[in-house]
Design an enzyme around this catalytic site. Sequence first.
Site, PDB file in Angstrom:
ATOM      1  N   LYS A   1      -5.834   2.592   2.088  1.00  0.00           N
ATOM      2  CA  LYS A   1      -6.640   2.005   0.997  1.00  0.00           C
ATOM      3  C   LYS A   1      -7.630   3.026   0.431  1.00  0.00           C
ATOM      4  CE  LYS A   1      -6.065  -2.637   2.907  1.00  0.00           C
ATOM      5  NZ  LYS A   1      -6.531  -3.583   3.926  1.00  0.00           N
TER       6      LYS A   1
ATOM      7  N   LYS B   1       0.821  -1.224   0.000  1.00  0.00           N
ATOM      8  CA  LYS B   1       0.000   0.000   0.000  1.00  0.00           C
ATOM      9  C   LYS B   1       0.852   1.270   0.000  1.00  0.00           C
ATOM     10  CE  LYS B   1      -1.742  -1.984   3.623  1.00  0.00           C
ATOM     11  NZ  LYS B   1      -2.030  -3.358   3.883  1.00  0.00           N
TER      12      LYS B   1
HETATM   13  N1  HSE Z   1      -4.299  -6.571   8.156  1.00  0.00           N
HETATM   14  C1  HSE Z   1      -5.019  -6.326   6.944  1.00  0.00           C
HETATM   15  C2  HSE Z   1      -6.486  -6.720   7.159  1.00  0.00           C
HETATM   16  C3  HSE Z   1      -4.389  -7.114   5.812  1.00  0.00           C
HETATM   17  O1  HSE Z   1      -6.811  -7.203   8.238  1.00  0.00           O
HETATM   18  O2  HSE Z   1      -7.304  -6.513   6.275  1.00  0.00           O
HETATM   19  C4  HSE Z   1      -4.627  -6.550   4.439  1.00  0.00           C
HETATM   20  O3  HSE Z   1      -4.157  -5.246   4.249  1.00  0.00           O
END
Ligand code: HSE
Length: 351
Positions: free
Chosen positions: A227, A128
Amino acid sequence: MIEYKVALIGFGGVNRALVQLAAENNAGWLRELGFQLKFVGVSDLYLGSAICPRGLDLNDLCALPSVKGALENLPGGKALPETEEVIQHSGADIVAEATFTNPVDGEPASSYCWNALNKGISVVTTNKGPVAFNADALTHAAELKGVFFEFEGSVMSGTPAIRLARESLAGSDLVGFEGILNGTSNLVISSMEMGLSFEEAVEKAQRLGYAEADPTADIEGHDVRLKVTILANQLLGAKLKPRDVTCKGISGLTVQAVQDAVASNARWKLIGSASKAPDGTVCASVEPKLLPIENSLASVAGAINAVTFKTRVLGDVTVRGPGAGRTETAYALLSDIVSIHRKKSAVEASK
Ligand code: HSE
């Protein structure tokens, strides 16, 4: 026969899973997709590095023990990571970058991508950091060299989100999105609905391998903020930095609050969203929201992710699926390579 030469930067779960997929499916990919993969280099902070232009043995790579310096035992291997050597001298067509996400500035992954692209090597990444901070510059660098920068796995792992919106929803007049973009926080809320305490629910997510080693990024919304930045910039034409996205996590939610919601036919969800105003301004946020059960995101339980794209032409379009996991994220790298292969084939065909 088309065989792409891939250099692996980072050899944790995701790139290991890509090698495993290739070991199991190369022959089928050649028939179905028109190419297969060979791995000509690998570098990892812990495992060391190896350069082998004729291609590393897939079984050796799959069986590599997670022992410090283990890559030394492969042909062209060294006990220390030599990432730049691998990028510059393995003869790769494609770099698969899957190192850790640095949420502060995207480094050193951004530099790895940058150096590969400037050498005329396409990059596929699940990271990311480089995408949230530097996607425009990296895409421009790729265009200048006639190669590609692809990053489907940076959001919702292998579940199509970025390419789905850009390609399949092209012309639908996308004006916003809202999504459940972190599996850990969604699993934590679902577990609290079933009576676990917040702490027990976080432990469960860690045990199942969804949470980051330090789950703060999952729980406090920082992972979703990256995101949302990626989706807003790539799909809505925004120019956001992660700090521009307001962010509140789920640590303030109580078991009582989530259970009261269930009793009144609603669900708390950590929602990442962005919307574009008629003047093109984009506002983006991450925050817990109380959704009525009719909302298509309300029924998304456990570690699953989902995003609803808001379009003027079609109305709402929702896609749901895995948002994390080794093989699921490695599939995103494969989907990026399929995309590169198709774009290269189209260029070749037009000559
Ligand atoms: N730790 C993140 C989640 C993994 O739980 O979605 C994906 O970015």
